[in-house]
Design a protein around this motif. Structure first.
Motif, PDB file in Angstrom:
ATOM      1  N   LEU A 232       0.852  -1.183   0.000  1.00 15.74           N
ATOM      2  CA  LEU A 232       0.000   0.000   0.000  1.00 15.74           C
ATOM      3  C   LEU A 232       0.893   1.240   0.000  1.00 15.74           C
ATOM      4  N   VAL A 233       0.796   2.064  -1.051  1.00 18.23           N
ATOM      5  CA  VAL A 233       1.688   3.208  -1.229  1.00 18.23           C
ATOM      6  C   VAL A 233       0.879   4.499  -1.043  1.00 18.23           C
ATOM      7  N   HIS A 234       1.196   5.230   0.014  1.00 18.61           N
ATOM      8  CA  HIS A 234       0.430   6.432   0.359  1.00 18.61           C
ATOM      9  C   HIS A 234       0.700   7.591  -0.598  1.00 18.61           C
ATOM     10  N   GLY A 235      -0.179   8.569  -0.546  1.00 22.45           N
ATOM     11  CA  GLY A 235      -0.052   9.762  -1.371  1.00 22.45           C
ATOM     12  C   GLY A 235       0.731  10.862  -0.680  1.00 22.45           C
ATOM     13  N   ARG A 236       0.933  11.953  -1.407  1.00 19.79           N
ATOM     14  CA  ARG A 236       1.669  13.114  -0.894  1.00 19.79           C
ATOM     15  C   ARG A 236       0.976  13.671   0.348  1.00 19.79           C
ATOM     16  N   GLY A 237       1.756  13.905   1.379  1.00 16.78           N
ATOM     17  CA  GLY A 237       1.231  14.475   2.609  1.00 16.78           C
ATOM     18  C   GLY A 237       0.636  13.463   3.569  1.00 16.78           C
ATOM     19  N   ALA A 238       0.526  12.228   3.151  1.00 14.08           N
ATOM     20  CA  ALA A 238      -0.074  11.185   3.992  1.00 14.08           C
ATOM     21  C   ALA A 238       1.022  10.346   4.642  1.00 14.08           C
ATOM     22  N   THR A 239       0.593   9.291   5.314  1.00 13.08           N
ATOM     23  CA  THR A 239       1.544   8.411   5.993  1.00 13.08           C
ATOM     24  C   THR A 239       1.264   6.953   5.642  1.00 13.08           C
ATOM     25  N   ALA A 240       2.251   6.138   5.900  1.00 17.89           N
ATOM     26  CA  ALA A 240       2.085   4.693   5.726  1.00 17.89           C
ATOM     27  C   ALA A 240       0.974   4.189   6.631  1.00 17.89           C
ATOM     28  N   ARG A 241       0.939   4.692   7.848  1.00 18.62           N
ATOM     29  CA  ARG A 241      -0.066   4.271   8.816  1.00 18.62           C
ATOM     30  C   ARG A 241      -1.475   4.601   8.307  1.00 18.62           C
ATOM     31  N   SER A 242      -1.629   5.764   7.651  1.00 13.83           N
ATOM     32  CA  SER A 242      -2.963   6.153   7.182  1.00 13.83           C
ATOM     33  C   SER A 242      -3.463   5.246   6.063  1.00 13.83           C
ATOM     34  N   ILE A 243      -2.618   4.907   5.099  1.00 14.02           N
ATOM     35  CA  ILE A 243      -3.081   4.037   4.012  1.00 14.02           C
ATOM     36  C   ILE A 243      -3.236   2.600   4.485  1.00 14.02           C
ATOM     37  N   LEU A 244      -2.511   2.242   5.530  1.00 23.93           N
ATOM     38  CA  LEU A 244      -2.627   0.891   6.068  1.00 23.93           C
ATOM     39  C   LEU A 244      -4.047   0.637   6.590  1.00 23.93           C
ATOM     40  N   GLY A 245      -4.777   1.691   6.901  1.00 24.40           N
ATOM     41  CA  GLY A 245      -6.171   1.544   7.314  1.00 24.40           C
ATOM     42  C   GLY A 245      -7.029   0.855   6.260  1.00 24.40           C
ATOM     43  N   MET A 246      -6.604   0.910   5.003  1.00 25.00           N
ATOM     44  CA  MET A 246      -7.345   0.222   3.940  1.00 25.00           C
ATOM     45  C   MET A 246      -7.330  -1.285   4.117  1.00 25.00           C
ATOM     46  N   ALA A 247      -6.325  -1.804   4.796  1.00 23.52           N
ATOM     47  CA  ALA A 247      -6.209  -3.252   4.970  1.00 23.52           C
ATOM     48  C   ALA A 247      -7.459  -3.825   5.627  1.00 23.52           C
TER      49      ALA A 247
END
Length: 132
Positions: free
Chosen positions: A26-41
């Motif tokens: 999961l590759v996050h966008g500009r200004g975001a974090t790895a932790r935030s996109i990991l929520g998609m899991a």
């Protein structure tokens, strides 16, 4: 390669890579974090999947638009591509070939994941480019 994204943490969820039957990067966008996109899991209802979310240095994979000249996005762009390659290497070392790995990116992360797949043609588990 040594670059801004090497040595950055990888947020994880799901099962350990060594125990997984598949992986999702999961590759996050500009200004975001790895932790935030990991929520998609949590939206994927699959057992035995390892979720890996690399963190970009300073929350951006590269400084300018993807439409900017390539040189203006270095060394971030190349470092980000290497970071994804390193994660696929970790998956392969754990017994998961690329066809068992799905690449998912959002916004700038979608651009990076798409470029990685285009530059490294082989069979993948999939690519999801969300708003890239």
């Amino acid at each position: 390669m040594t670059g801004p994204h090497q040595g950055q943490p990888t947020a994880t969820a799901g099962v350990a890579l060594a125990d997984a039957s598949a992986a999702v990067v999961l590759v996050h966008g500009r200004g975001a974090t790895a932790r935030s996109i990991l929520g998609m899991a949590g939206e994927f209802d699959h057992d035995n999947v390892a979720y890996l979310a690399p963190q970009a240095a300073r929350r951006a994979w590269y400084p300018n638009s993807f439409l900017a000249p390539v040189e203006s996005n270095e060394p971030g762009r190349s470092s980000g591509l290497q970071r994804l390659d390193d994660l696929l290497g970790e998956a392969a070392d754990a017994g998961l070939p690329a066809e068992r790995v799905v690449m998912v990116g959002f916004s700038q992360g979608a651009c990076l994941a798409s470029e990685y797949v285009a530059r490294n043609p082989r069979r993948y588990g999939g690519l999801a480019a969300l708003s890239g």
